[in-house]
Design an enzyme around this catalytic site. Structure first.
Site: not given
Ligand code: MOS
Length: 734
Positions: A506, A623, A625, A632, A696, A699
């Site tokens: 995303g 990173i 934020n 996450q 990302g 996950e």
């Protein structure tokens, strides 16, 4: 690294945020699904008379009188059938009817009066029993399901294992697991003048809108899906399930808006799950701890009623590249079962594969008498095995180092059972995490507005990930203005082209598109500044003006973009840009990495396992934020605690019924099961991957954590448990 609280936090904690079922639509009728009560077979007859007479009932639909709207089963639907279009029963919990009534309670009560007679045949519900009849998929992630990467002159992986000084082998199993998002699936369908508006939680709003349009047989331009807030997805809100299709069809047939909310129990049958898996890993090494052979074979359950797409069980997504080895064998086979559909679930493949591989690595370390980190460093892969290309950024070695230091790994006595704390046996374990970095072609839109704010938008989704906040921050950063002057928009299929939020792609996909659109918007602003006759900069050349932190700056003056737009009497200036990964994809491999360390305690009398603390170090590039990113990773670790210790779907073998389709009996980690989780980010920008350098993280955090826990449990007790979940009965003599 900045840490910004969620821009959507206030609406969420005050209850103002609307989820799928929350929209106050006038004249709303409520649908309730009737689900099959046999595991496999056919419907002989349905008696709906009592249901139709029940108070408030508007319609009862079954395969005898389906709402006839459907085109065909399109890709994007999670089933290979469409609800109510035939009398076949593929599994227990399949949609066989829909009752629509004035209220939810009336629909539910009437649904209980629908009598369905079946011809039942025994379902196939056991992965183990189906293994002898397993089949091979056509391919796995574009590679052959049986893949051998062997050194010159090596005839087979077994030959390489035979030539190894030390071999460890184990078979690892895990049951079907459910995403169990807090927001159960729901849809509201509203037709107006031949146009359909759907409110339904979606990770990929445009994919969902397009799928629903083609499946119900209307032009995609006539379907608008809104999903601004999603109460958890984890992969189970990517594909389309039966409820939005039936809500749309029934709403059209009845001429009224229809809402269908799944009960928690219904989510187990109507929506997807993670396949059950059985994996066998053999690792061969020389005495120095260098891998000579990695053999990883897996069986995964495949629902006969699913879209048929396999989200593979692990070999191709872990052993393929976690470590360097001259000989690697990967095998993926499928066992067809009569169970609800499998679908992507957080780190599909890597989650299970890492449990098997990272447990086997621990067994090998124990066998060789090597520290588990040292074993991993001796097999450190600097190029992608079999492709020979380097990673765009890989600092896994630093993850091990930083994590070991923060956790206090050096104080560890490697002897199992050595550490005791009262009635508790204490152990520590570690494992590697890795997840591919994926970036999709994405369009972002930026609008500079006369009120001095900027709107940034793309049709992605925020399923709790923090995307609202990240888009806001990326927009603010690209425009050089404070975040409170930026409004993000997402979760709407009418926004700029976006594949959606999945595969941890995303941020990496959407952020570059927003950046590029912001550059375009400021270029257009400067163009306007020098060409518009009412502009104070009119007549200057382009190189005499520049954009700086929200202002147009020229000789002797500085004018905020909002002011300038006001002067020229424009409400806003828009720009859209599309970005994608370029040719660098041929020269590099892309992945995020991490290392987990954990401490567990096992009660010596009851066998109760507790996770006491976790340290996770993440190498995921920039990173954006730190606050939402930490959320996450913590969420991913908790997901892994569930995988390791709790989650289990109990399928009745003779009926195919899920016996624990509720959140009391489908056991998830509670807050009392979640220890302090120390998350650290290395924050090395990966600017090969995208200009922001961000990969990302959605996950990654769940990959490897179950193995780290299992390895720690072995260290505590000397017991190696290879069947998930690791419940207390497996940790004591029974
Ligand atoms: Mo994910 S399982 O790609 O939402």
């Amino acid at each position: 690294m900045t840490a910004l609280s969620r821009v959507d936090g206030r609406v969420k904690v005050t209850g103002a945020a609307r989820y799928s079922a929350d929209y106050p639509i006038g004249g709303l009728a409520n649908g309730y699904l009737v689900l099959s009560t046999i595991g496999r077979g056919a419907i002989r007859s349905v008696d709906t008379a009592a249901a139709r007479r029940s108070p408030g009932v508007l319609a009862v639909y079954t395969h005898d009188n389906p709402p006839r709207l459907f085109g065909g089963a399109e890709s994007g639907v999670g089933y290979n059938w469409l609800p109510l279009q035939d009398n076949q029963v593929r599994y227990h919990g399949q949609i066989v009817g829909l009752v629509v009534a004035e209220t939810f309670e009336q629909a539910r009560d009437a649904a209980a009066l629908v009598r369905v007679d079946y011809t039942a045949v025994p379902p196939r519900a056991s992965l183990r029993d189906g293994i002898p009849g397993a089949t091979l998929p056509d391919d796995v992630n574009g590679e052959p399901p049986l893949l051998d990467l062997l050194a010159d002159g090596v005839a087979s992986i077994d030959e390489a294992l035979g030539a190894s000084d030390v071999v460890v082998t184990g078979t690892f199993t895990q049951p079907i697991e459910y995403h169990s998002a807090m927001e159960p699936h729901a849809a509201i369908a509203v037709w107006r003048d031949g146009y359909l508006t759907l409110y339904s939680g979606a990770q990929a709003p445009q994919l969902a809108a397009g799928t629903i349009a083609t499946t119900i047989g209307v032009d995609p331009s006539r379907v608008h899906l809104l999903s601004p807030h999603v109460g958890g997805g984890f992969g189970n809100k990517i594909l389309t399930w039966g409820h939005p299709l039936l809500a749309a069809a029934a709403a059209k047939a009845l001429g009224r808006p229809v809402r269908i909310v799944l009960t928690r129990e219904q989510t187990f049958g109507v929506t997807g799950h993670r396949s059950a898996m059985s994996q066998t890993v053999s690792l061969g090494a020389d005495r120095g701890g260098h891998l000579v052979a990695v053999k990883h074979d897996a069986y995964a359950s495949l629902s006969a009623g699913s879209d048929g797409f396999l989200y593979e069980a692990g070999p191709h997504t872990t052993s393929r590249y976690f470590y360097a080895s001259p000989n690697i064998h990967l095998g993926q086979r499928l066992v067809t079962l009569d169970v609800p559909p499998q679908t992507p679930m957080r780190a599909p493949g890597q989650q299970a594969g890492s449990f098997a591989l990272e447990t086997a690595m621990d067994e090998l370390a124990v066998r060789l008498g090597l520290d588990p980190i040292e074993l991993r460093m001796r097999n450190y892969a600097t190029t992608y095995p079999g492709r020979g290309v380097p990673w765009s950024g890989k600092h896994l070695d630093e993850c091990y180092r930083v994590g070991a230091e923060a956790f206090g790994w050096s104080r560890r006595d490697p002897v199992p059972g050595a550490a005791v704390d009262g009635d508790w046996l204490v152990g520590t374990g570690m494992a590697t995490a890795a997840y591919p970095a994926v970036r999709y072609r994405t369009t972002g839109k930026v609008r500079l507005q006369a009120d001095g704010t900027a709107a940034v938008s793309t049709a992605t989704s925020d399923l709790g990930t923090g995307m609202w906040t990240v888009l806001t921050m990326v927009g603010a950063d690209a425009l050089g203005i404070p975040v409170d002057r930026v409004r993000a928009a997402l979760g709407d299929s009418a926004l700029a082209g976006n594949p959606g939020a999945f595969a941890s792609a995303g941020t990496a996909s959407s952020a570059p598109a927003i950046q590029a659109a912001a550059r375009s918007a400021t270029r257009a602003l400067l163009e306007l500044a020098v060409t518009h006759e009412r502009s104070p900069f009119h007549g200057l050349s382009q190189d005499q003006v520049r954009y700086e932190r929200g202002d147009v700056v020229g000789p002797g003056r500085r004018i905020a973009f909002g002011t300038l737009l006001g002067i020229v009497n424009l409400a806003g200036i828009d720009a859209a840009e599309t970005t994608a990964l370029g040719p660098e994809r041929e020269r590099f491999a892309f992945a995020s990495f991490g290392a987990h360390f954990c401490e567990v305690a096992v009660n010596r009398w009851t066998g109760e396992p507790r996770v006491r603390r976790v340290t996770t170090v993440i190498d995921a590039g920039t990173i954006i934020n730190e606050k939402t990113a930490r959320g996450q990773i913590i969420g991913g670790v908790i997901f892994g605690i569930g995988q390791a210790l709790f989650e289990n779907t109990h399928l009745e073998p003779d009926t195919g019924r899920i016996a624990n389709a509720n959140l009391a009996d489908y056991v998830l980690p509670l807050s009392t099961d979640v220890p302090p989780i120390d998350v650290r980010f290395l924050n090395h920008p990966d600017t090969v991957f995208n200009p922001l350098g961000a990969r990302g993280i959605g996950e990654l955090g769940t990959v490897g954590i179950a193995a780290a826990i299992g390895n720690a449990l072995h260290h505590a007790t000397g017991r190696r448990v290879r069947d998930l979940p690791i419940t207390l009965d497996k940790l004591i003599d029974t």
